[in-house]
Design a protein around this motif. Structure first.
Motif, PDB file in Angstrom:
ATOM      1  N   VAL A 126       0.840  -1.199   0.000  1.00 17.31           N
ATOM      2  CA  VAL A 126       0.000   0.000   0.000  1.00 17.31           C
ATOM      3  C   VAL A 126       0.872   1.245   0.000  1.00 17.31           C
ATOM      4  CG1 VAL A 126      -1.662   1.332   1.349  1.00 17.31           C
ATOM      5  CG2 VAL A 126      -1.986  -1.134   1.051  1.00 17.31           C
ATOM      6  N   SER A 127       1.916   1.234   0.826  1.00 14.47           N
ATOM      7  CA  SER A 127       2.826   2.375   0.892  1.00 14.47           C
ATOM      8  C   SER A 127       3.452   2.662  -0.467  1.00 14.47           C
ATOM      9  CB  SER A 127       3.924   2.104   1.923  1.00 14.47           C
ATOM     10  OG  SER A 127       4.890   3.126   1.918  1.00 14.47           O
ATOM     11  N   LEU A 128       3.920   1.631  -1.138  1.00 13.65           N
ATOM     12  CA  LEU A 128       4.568   1.821  -2.441  1.00 13.65           C
ATOM     13  C   LEU A 128       3.580   2.271  -3.512  1.00 13.65           C
ATOM     14  CD1 LEU A 128       6.918  -1.288  -2.389  1.00 13.65           C
ATOM     15  CD2 LEU A 128       7.659   1.100  -2.493  1.00 13.65           C
ATOM     16  N   LEU A 129       2.410   1.639  -3.535  1.00 11.40           N
ATOM     17  CA  LEU A 129       1.460   1.917  -4.608  1.00 11.40           C
ATOM     18  C   LEU A 129       0.836   3.303  -4.484  1.00 11.40           C
ATOM     19  CD1 LEU A 129      -0.267  -1.572  -4.805  1.00 11.40           C
ATOM     20  CD2 LEU A 129       1.390  -0.604  -6.414  1.00 11.40           C
ATOM     21  N   LEU A 130       0.901   3.906  -3.289  1.00  9.67           N
ATOM     22  CA  LEU A 130       0.360   5.252  -3.108  1.00  9.67           C
ATOM     23  C   LEU A 130       1.402   6.343  -3.319  1.00  9.67           C
ATOM     24  CD1 LEU A 130      -2.013   4.800  -0.034  1.00  9.67           C
ATOM     25  CD2 LEU A 130      -2.658   5.115  -2.436  1.00  9.67           C
ATOM     26  N   GLN A 131       2.592   5.964  -3.723  1.00 10.24           N
ATOM     27  CA  GLN A 131       3.616   6.960  -4.004  1.00 10.24           C
ATOM     28  C   GLN A 131       3.551   7.415  -5.467  1.00 10.24           C
ATOM     29  OE1 GLN A 131       7.559   6.061  -2.361  1.00 10.24           O
ATOM     30  NE2 GLN A 131       6.588   4.503  -1.075  1.00 10.24           N
ATOM     31  N   TYR A 132       4.144   8.571  -5.701  1.00 11.20           N
ATOM     32  CA  TYR A 132       4.161   9.116  -7.062  1.00 11.20           C
ATOM     33  C   TYR A 132       4.838   8.115  -8.010  1.00 11.20           C
ATOM     34  CZ  TYR A 132       5.204  12.182 -10.987  1.00 11.20           C
ATOM     35  OH  TYR A 132       5.295  12.735 -12.238  1.00 11.20           O
ATOM     36  N   PRO A 133       4.260   7.884  -9.183  1.00 12.66           N
ATOM     37  CA  PRO A 133       4.820   6.892 -10.117  1.00 12.66           C
ATOM     38  C   PRO A 133       6.059   7.406 -10.840  1.00 12.66           C
ATOM     39  CG  PRO A 133       2.882   7.920 -11.074  1.00 12.66           C
ATOM     40  CD  PRO A 133       2.977   8.442  -9.661  1.00 12.66           C
ATOM     41  N   ASP A 134       7.161   7.467 -10.096  1.00 15.15           N
ATOM     42  CA  ASP A 134       8.425   7.903 -10.690  1.00 15.15           C
ATOM     43  C   ASP A 134       9.058   6.730 -11.452  1.00 15.15           C
ATOM     44  OD1 ASP A 134       9.495   6.206  -8.774  1.00 15.15           O
ATOM     45  OD2 ASP A 134      10.240   7.813  -7.504  1.00 15.15           O
ATOM     46  N   PRO A 135      10.167   6.952 -12.160  1.00 14.52           N
ATOM     47  CA  PRO A 135      10.761   5.872 -12.959  1.00 14.52           C
ATOM     48  C   PRO A 135      11.099   4.619 -12.156  1.00 14.52           C
ATOM     49  CG  PRO A 135      11.661   7.978 -13.649  1.00 14.52           C
ATOM     50  CD  PRO A 135      10.816   8.255 -12.450  1.00 14.52           C
ATOM     51  N   ALA A 136      11.555   4.794 -10.919  1.00 15.88           N
ATOM     52  CA  ALA A 136      11.910   3.623 -10.111  1.00 15.88           C
ATOM     53  C   ALA A 136      10.673   2.778  -9.810  1.00 15.88           C
ATOM     54  CB  ALA A 136      12.589   4.061  -8.824  1.00 15.88           C
ATOM     55  N   LEU A 137       9.560   3.429  -9.465  1.00 18.16           N
ATOM     56  CA  LEU A 137       8.344   2.678  -9.172  1.00 18.16           C
ATOM     57  C   LEU A 137       7.789   2.032 -10.433  1.00 18.16           C
ATOM     58  CD1 LEU A 137       6.442   2.013  -6.804  1.00 18.16           C
ATOM     59  CD2 LEU A 137       5.049   3.963  -7.502  1.00 18.16           C
ATOM     60  N   LEU A 138       7.837   2.736 -11.534  1.00 21.58           N
ATOM     61  CA  LEU A 138       7.345   2.168 -12.787  1.00 21.58           C
ATOM     62  C   LEU A 138       8.178   0.964 -13.219  1.00 21.58           C
ATOM     63  CD1 LEU A 138       6.603   5.467 -14.725  1.00 21.58           C
ATOM     64  CD2 LEU A 138       4.942   3.918 -13.675  1.00 21.58           C
ATOM     65  N   ALA A 139       9.476   1.015 -12.976  1.00 28.28           N
ATOM     66  CA  ALA A 139      10.342  -0.107 -13.338  1.00 28.28           C
ATOM     67  C   ALA A 139      10.054  -1.345 -12.502  1.00 28.28           C
ATOM     68  CB  ALA A 139      11.805   0.292 -13.184  1.00 28.28           C
ATOM     69  N   ALA A 140       9.416  -1.149 -11.352  1.00 24.30           N
ATOM     70  CA  ALA A 140       9.141  -2.266 -10.440  1.00 24.30           C
ATOM     71  C   ALA A 140       7.716  -2.795 -10.585  1.00 24.30           C
ATOM     72  CB  ALA A 140       9.377  -1.821  -9.004  1.00 24.30           C
ATOM     73  N   ARG A 141       7.002  -2.435 -11.638  1.00 25.53           N
ATOM     74  CA  ARG A 141       5.603  -2.826 -11.748  1.00 25.53           C
ATOM     75  C   ARG A 141       5.415  -4.339 -11.781  1.00 25.53           C
ATOM     76  NH1 ARG A 141       3.001   1.304 -16.158  1.00 25.53           N
ATOM     77  NH2 ARG A 141       5.064   1.118 -17.123  1.00 25.53           N
ATOM     78  N   ASP A 142       6.251  -5.042 -12.503  1.00 22.29           N
ATOM     79  CA  ASP A 142       6.124  -6.498 -12.525  1.00 22.29           C
ATOM     80  C   ASP A 142       6.409  -7.096 -11.146  1.00 22.29           C
ATOM     81  OD1 ASP A 142       5.454  -6.451 -15.184  1.00 22.29           O
ATOM     82  OD2 ASP A 142       7.477  -6.946 -15.900  1.00 22.29           O
ATOM     83  N   GLU A 143       7.419  -6.568 -10.479  1.00 14.77           N
ATOM     84  CA  GLU A 143       7.755  -7.046  -9.143  1.00 14.77           C
ATOM     85  C   GLU A 143       6.625  -6.776  -8.155  1.00 14.77           C
ATOM     86  OE1 GLU A 143      11.257  -6.373  -5.781  1.00 14.77           O
ATOM     87  OE2 GLU A 143      11.406  -5.424  -7.751  1.00 14.77           O
ATOM     88  N   LEU A 144       5.996  -5.615  -8.278  1.00 12.17           N
ATOM     89  CA  LEU A 144       4.877  -5.290  -7.403  1.00 12.17           C
ATOM     90  C   LEU A 144       3.705  -6.243  -7.649  1.00 12.17           C
ATOM     91  CD1 LEU A 144       4.978  -1.405  -7.694  1.00 12.17           C
ATOM     92  CD2 LEU A 144       5.424  -2.734  -5.622  1.00 12.17           C
ATOM     93  N   ALA A 145       3.453  -6.552  -8.905  1.00 12.92           N
ATOM     94  CA  ALA A 145       2.376  -7.488  -9.221  1.00 12.92           C
ATOM     95  C   ALA A 145       2.658  -8.869  -8.629  1.00 12.92           C
ATOM     96  CB  ALA A 145       2.194  -7.578 -10.733  1.00 12.92           C
ATOM     97  N   GLN A 146       3.910  -9.307  -8.681  1.00 17.64           N
ATOM     98  CA  GLN A 146       4.280 -10.588  -8.087  1.00 17.64           C
ATOM     99  C   GLN A 146       4.076 -10.571  -6.578  1.00 17.64           C
ATOM    100  OE1 GLN A 146       8.307 -11.379  -9.307  1.00 17.64           O
ATOM    101  NE2 GLN A 146       7.779 -11.492 -11.481  1.00 17.64           N
TER     102      GLN A 146
END
Length: 227
Positions: A31-51
């Motif tokens: 929840v903490s990660l998904l509510l943060q601004y979608p910067d390049p680092a967060l966008l690069a981790a989208r597959d990892e977040l889904a896992q």
């Protein structure tokens, strides 16, 4: 953006919640990660977040986060950035700064921010630089690190504010409502009186007193869009 655990701190081990402590911490970190601004680092981790969402135990919270990450993975970076700013930065009713809903722009809010920062330090955590301590992703990270009894106390204290954010996100049709559904579903239910207080807050807004917050960041401006 992370709270930093000092060497003298220990992760919380309180029990008595529906999820095991490790599972609950994982949910709160997501929840903490998904509510943060979608910067390049967060966008690069989208597959990892889904896992990480798939690894959660089967629950309503996992179903909600699954629906969110499906949307989040399928959107272009510019669309995600625009939606985030419009949703959280330009609307008072879905701001992610929790003390605003309880105290508005008043002196009491300044004291609440100081109290929250002190709570983090007592638990052995150093709040991140450049962010207010009541920013919801920071509060969720603290809850994950410190455990249900101690760490989730700020979430319980601001339960009505969280419900107002969730309601506003549903009304605006934002997929971020799924993230708030996952979070609120793990917190105590609101009473009928508390639901009425949320409705009153949505109509009247928080207390207003444009003084006393200079050291803690600027108040919301007249350029903000109010739903």
């Amino acid at each position: 953006m992370r709270l930093r655990l000092r060497s003298d701190a220990r992760p919380g081990t309180e029990t008595g919640t529906q999820l095991a402590p490790g599972e609950r911490a994982a949910l709160l970190r997501l929840v903490s990660l998904l509510l943060q601004y979608p910067d390049p680092a967060l966008l690069a981790a989208r597959d990892e977040l889904a896992q990480a969402v798939r690894a959660l135990p089967e629950s309503a919270a996992r179903a909600s986060l699954t629906a969110f990450v499906a949307w989040f993975r399928d959107r272009q970076p510019m669309e995600l950035a625009r939606h985030y700013v419009q949703t959280f930065d330009l609307r008072r009713r879905s701001s992610l700064y929790l003390t605003y809903y309880l105290h508005g722009d008043t002196r009491r809010r300044g004291m609440a921010l100081l109290t929250l920062k002190q709570r983090y330090r007592v638990a052995g955590l150093t709040p991140p630089e450049g962010e207010l301590p009541d920013f919801l992703p920071v509060v969720c990270e603290f809850a994950a690190l410190a455990g249900p009894a101690t760490g989730e106390a700020p979430l319980r204290q601001h339960r009505k504010g969280l419900e107002l954010i969730r309601t506003a996100l549903h009304e605006s049709g934002s997929p971020y409502a799924f993230v708030l559904d996952a979070l609120c579903g793990e917190l105590p239910e609101l009473s009928a009186a508390e639901h009425a207080a949320v409705a009153d807050l949505a109509l009247a807004g928080p207390p207003a007193e444009e003084v006393g917050l200079a050291p803690y960041g600027p108040p919301l401006t007249e350029l903000e869009v109010r739903p």
